[in-house]
Design a protein around this motif. Sequence first.
Motif, PDB file in Angstrom:
ATOM      1  N   ASN A   1       0.819  -1.212   0.000  1.00  0.00           N
ATOM      2  CA  ASN A   1       0.000   0.000   0.000  1.00  0.00           C
ATOM      3  C   ASN A   1       0.849   1.258   0.000  1.00  0.00           C
ATOM      4  O   ASN A   1       1.942   1.281   0.562  1.00  0.00           O
ATOM      5  N   THR A   2       0.310   2.286  -0.607  1.00  0.00           N
ATOM      6  CA  THR A   2       0.908   3.617  -0.578  1.00  0.00           C
ATOM      7  C   THR A   2      -0.175   4.596  -0.165  1.00  0.00           C
ATOM      8  O   THR A   2      -1.229   4.676  -0.800  1.00  0.00           O
ATOM      9  N   LEU A   3       0.090   5.337   0.922  1.00  0.00           N
ATOM     10  CA  LEU A   3      -0.885   6.302   1.423  1.00  0.00           C
ATOM     11  C   LEU A   3      -0.641   7.665   0.800  1.00  0.00           C
ATOM     12  O   LEU A   3       0.473   8.172   0.798  1.00  0.00           O
TER      13      LEU A   3
ATOM     14  N   PHE B   1     -22.166  26.342  17.001  1.00  0.00           N
ATOM     15  CA  PHE B   1     -21.753  25.013  16.534  1.00  0.00           C
ATOM     16  C   PHE B   1     -21.961  24.881  15.026  1.00  0.00           C
ATOM     17  O   PHE B   1     -21.080  24.390  14.312  1.00  0.00           O
ATOM     18  N   ILE B   2     -23.096  25.335  14.542  1.00  0.00           N
ATOM     19  CA  ILE B   2     -23.395  25.234  13.102  1.00  0.00           C
ATOM     20  C   ILE B   2     -22.426  26.099  12.294  1.00  0.00           C
ATOM     21  O   ILE B   2     -21.868  25.650  11.288  1.00  0.00           O
ATOM     22  N   PHE B   3     -22.213  27.336  12.738  1.00  0.00           N
ATOM     23  CA  PHE B   3     -21.298  28.223  12.030  1.00  0.00           C
ATOM     24  C   PHE B   3     -19.880  27.670  12.043  1.00  0.00           C
ATOM     25  O   PHE B   3     -19.171  27.713  11.033  1.00  0.00           O
ATOM     26  N   SER B   4     -19.453  27.153  13.180  1.00  0.00           N
ATOM     27  CA  SER B   4     -18.099  26.608  13.282  1.00  0.00           C
ATOM     28  C   SER B   4     -17.956  25.361  12.421  1.00  0.00           C
ATOM     29  O   SER B   4     -16.876  25.097  11.873  1.00  0.00           O
ATOM     30  N   GLY B   5     -19.037  24.583  12.292  1.00  0.00           N
ATOM     31  CA  GLY B   5     -19.002  23.401  11.442  1.00  0.00           C
ATOM     32  C   GLY B   5     -18.768  23.765   9.987  1.00  0.00           C
ATOM     33  O   GLY B   5     -17.956  23.142   9.292  1.00  0.00           O
ATOM     34  N   VAL B   6     -19.483  24.787   9.524  1.00  0.00           N
ATOM     35  CA  VAL B   6     -19.312  25.241   8.138  1.00  0.00           C
ATOM     36  C   VAL B   6     -17.920  25.826   7.947  1.00  0.00           C
ATOM     37  O   VAL B   6     -17.190  25.451   7.012  1.00  0.00           O
ATOM     38  N   LEU B   7     -17.522  26.728   8.844  1.00  0.00           N
ATOM     39  CA  LEU B   7     -16.232  27.399   8.731  1.00  0.00           C
ATOM     40  C   LEU B   7     -15.074  26.413   8.870  1.00  0.00           C
ATOM     41  O   LEU B   7     -14.125  26.413   8.068  1.00  0.00           O
ATOM     42  N   GLY B   8     -15.147  25.548   9.889  1.00  0.00           N
ATOM     43  CA  GLY B   8     -14.061  24.613  10.142  1.00  0.00           C
ATOM     44  C   GLY B   8     -13.930  23.547   9.069  1.00  0.00           C
ATOM     45  O   GLY B   8     -12.817  23.178   8.682  1.00  0.00           O
ATOM     46  N   SER B   9     -15.051  23.055   8.572  1.00  0.00           N
ATOM     47  CA  SER B   9     -15.011  22.012   7.541  1.00  0.00           C
ATOM     48  C   SER B   9     -14.421  22.545   6.237  1.00  0.00           C
ATOM     49  O   SER B   9     -13.602  21.879   5.597  1.00  0.00           O
ATOM     50  N   ILE B  10     -14.854  23.746   5.843  1.00  0.00           N
ATOM     51  CA  ILE B  10     -14.310  24.348   4.620  1.00  0.00           C
ATOM     52  C   ILE B  10     -12.828  24.647   4.790  1.00  0.00           C
ATOM     53  O   ILE B  10     -12.013  24.362   3.905  1.00  0.00           O
ATOM     54  N   SER B  11     -12.470  25.199   5.947  1.00  0.00           N
ATOM     55  CA  SER B  11     -11.060  25.511   6.210  1.00  0.00           C
ATOM     56  C   SER B  11     -10.219  24.242   6.239  1.00  0.00           C
ATOM     57  O   SER B  11      -9.108  24.199   5.687  1.00  0.00           O
ATOM     58  N   GLY B  12     -10.753  23.191   6.900  1.00  0.00           N
ATOM     59  CA  GLY B  12     -10.030  21.923   6.964  1.00  0.00           C
ATOM     60  C   GLY B  12      -9.813  21.320   5.593  1.00  0.00           C
ATOM     61  O   GLY B  12      -8.737  20.775   5.294  1.00  0.00           O
ATOM     62  N   TYR B  13     -10.833  21.424   4.739  1.00  0.00           N
ATOM     63  CA  TYR B  13     -10.721  20.910   3.368  1.00  0.00           C
ATOM     64  C   TYR B  13      -9.627  21.649   2.610  1.00  0.00           C
ATOM     65  O   TYR B  13      -8.774  21.028   1.951  1.00  0.00           O
ATOM     66  N   ILE B  14      -9.627  22.971   2.710  1.00  0.00           N
ATOM     67  CA  ILE B  14      -8.629  23.776   2.012  1.00  0.00           C
ATOM     68  C   ILE B  14      -7.231  23.497   2.553  1.00  0.00           C
ATOM     69  O   ILE B  14      -6.269  23.297   1.791  1.00  0.00           O
ATOM     70  N   ILE B  15      -7.117  23.472   3.878  1.00  0.00           N
ATOM     71  CA  ILE B  15      -5.808  23.261   4.507  1.00  0.00           C
ATOM     72  C   ILE B  15      -5.217  21.914   4.130  1.00  0.00           C
ATOM     73  O   ILE B  15      -4.030  21.810   3.781  1.00  0.00           O
ATOM     74  N   TRP B  16      -6.047  20.848   4.196  1.00  0.00           N
ATOM     75  CA  TRP B  16      -5.507  19.509   3.950  1.00  0.00           C
ATOM     76  C   TRP B  16      -5.502  19.130   2.476  1.00  0.00           C
ATOM     77  O   TRP B  16      -4.478  18.669   1.948  1.00  0.00           O
ATOM     78  N   MET B  17      -6.608  19.335   1.794  1.00  0.00           N
ATOM     79  CA  MET B  17      -6.735  18.865   0.413  1.00  0.00           C
ATOM     80  C   MET B  17      -5.958  19.725  -0.585  1.00  0.00           C
ATOM     81  O   MET B  17      -5.559  19.235  -1.647  1.00  0.00           O
ATOM     82  N   ILE B  18      -5.761  20.994  -0.266  1.00  0.00           N
ATOM     83  CA  ILE B  18      -5.135  21.893  -1.229  1.00  0.00           C
ATOM     84  C   ILE B  18      -3.734  22.327  -0.802  1.00  0.00           C
ATOM     85  O   ILE B  18      -2.817  22.410  -1.633  1.00  0.00           O
ATOM     86  N   ILE B  19      -3.546  22.575   0.508  1.00  0.00           N
ATOM     87  CA  ILE B  19      -2.272  23.137   0.961  1.00  0.00           C
ATOM     88  C   ILE B  19      -1.338  22.078   1.547  1.00  0.00           C
ATOM     89  O   ILE B  19      -0.310  21.734   0.941  1.00  0.00           O
ATOM     90  N   LEU B  20      -1.687  21.555   2.728  1.00  0.00           N
ATOM     91  CA  LEU B  20      -0.764  20.666   3.442  1.00  0.00           C
ATOM     92  C   LEU B  20      -0.709  19.249   2.887  1.00  0.00           C
ATOM     93  O   LEU B  20       0.362  18.662   2.765  1.00  0.00           O
TER      94      LEU B  20
ATOM     95  N   PRO C   1      -1.126  17.698  -0.114  1.00  0.00           N
ATOM     96  CA  PRO C   1      -0.254  17.400  -1.255  1.00  0.00           C
ATOM     97  C   PRO C   1       1.232  17.552  -0.948  1.00  0.00           C
ATOM     98  O   PRO C   1       2.070  16.948  -1.618  1.00  0.00           O
ATOM     99  N   MET C   2       1.563  18.359   0.065  1.00  0.00           N
ATOM    100  CA  MET C   2       2.969  18.539   0.440  1.00  0.00           C
ATOM    101  C   MET C   2       3.458  17.390   1.310  1.00  0.00           C
ATOM    102  O   MET C   2       4.582  16.882   1.128  1.00  0.00           O
ATOM    103  N   ILE C   3       2.610  16.953   2.262  1.00  0.00           N
ATOM    104  CA  ILE C   3       3.019  15.934   3.243  1.00  0.00           C
ATOM    105  C   ILE C   3       2.877  14.516   2.671  1.00  0.00           C
ATOM    106  O   ILE C   3       3.767  13.676   2.827  1.00  0.00           O
ATOM    107  N   LEU C   4       1.740  14.259   2.023  1.00  0.00           N
ATOM    108  CA  LEU C   4       1.481  12.920   1.479  1.00  0.00           C
ATOM    109  C   LEU C   4       1.051  13.042   0.009  1.00  0.00           C
ATOM    110  O   LEU C   4      -0.109  12.846  -0.334  1.00  0.00           O
ATOM    111  N   PRO C   5       1.973  13.392  -0.864  1.00  0.00           N
ATOM    112  CA  PRO C   5       1.620  13.602  -2.293  1.00  0.00           C
ATOM    113  C   PRO C   5       1.146  12.324  -2.959  1.00  0.00           C
ATOM    114  O   PRO C   5       1.414  11.225  -2.498  1.00  0.00           O
TER     115      PRO C   5
END
Length: 234
Positions: free
Chosen positions: A42-44, A209-228, A230-234
């Motif tokens: 496997n390759t992660l 809670f609802i606002f933080s869910g929207v804000l945090g989920s979008i931010s988490g997606y951008i941070i992990w899927m777009i920024i961090l 691809p750099m950490i686990l390309p």
Amino acid sequence: MFILYKRMLFLLSGCFILLTILGTITHEYGHIAVAKCLGYQNTLHYASMEWSNDFKSDVLKTYDRYRFEIENNLPFKHKNEYVIKIKKINTDELFITLGGVLLTVFIGTAGFVILLFQYYKATNTTSFMKWGLIFLSLFWSREVFNFFKGIINGIFFNKGNYFWGDELKISNHLGCYEGTFSIISGSIGLCIISFLILKIVPLKYRLTFIFSGVLGSISGYIIWMIILGPMILP
């Protein structure tokens, strides 16, 4: 009166960011665990995993060599052997795909069951533990996300195909209507999230809670899927 609590908004948004990242990685490890049990290397990657071994490589080589015959259902050398091998690959792919989904669902279900027990038994628990169980339960949010992402993609980008992700693959492997698994898992996830918001999350923090869910989920997606990611686990 519903108001936004800034400190709580900041803390919960951070939790949703972590949930997005950890949920993604944990899901992929569910795939990897099953693939290893079946004898694959496997390759992660940051949002996916690859599985392979000599057996799978031989099947792919056969497909490349006899692509025209296979795609047009024509006879070719060792066809019966290839058919047997491809059935095994398809079965293994089903189990590997299920591994990620089931691990995500298991974590979410475990958190939710413990939370329900405490809720209905009026068990004393610390605020930290309660919020921890809420976020464990929110592992089910992946199923809701995939369900609605499929619908949005179908409406705006790929008309006629309203389902997406591992849930679509599982339905296809099982020979079911393509939306079967997406609809079932998405509906369960939506019920769990609704219960969390309406019954578990304190009323005064509900809007936060609802606002933080929207804000945090979008931010988490951008941070992990777009920024961090691809750099950490390309």
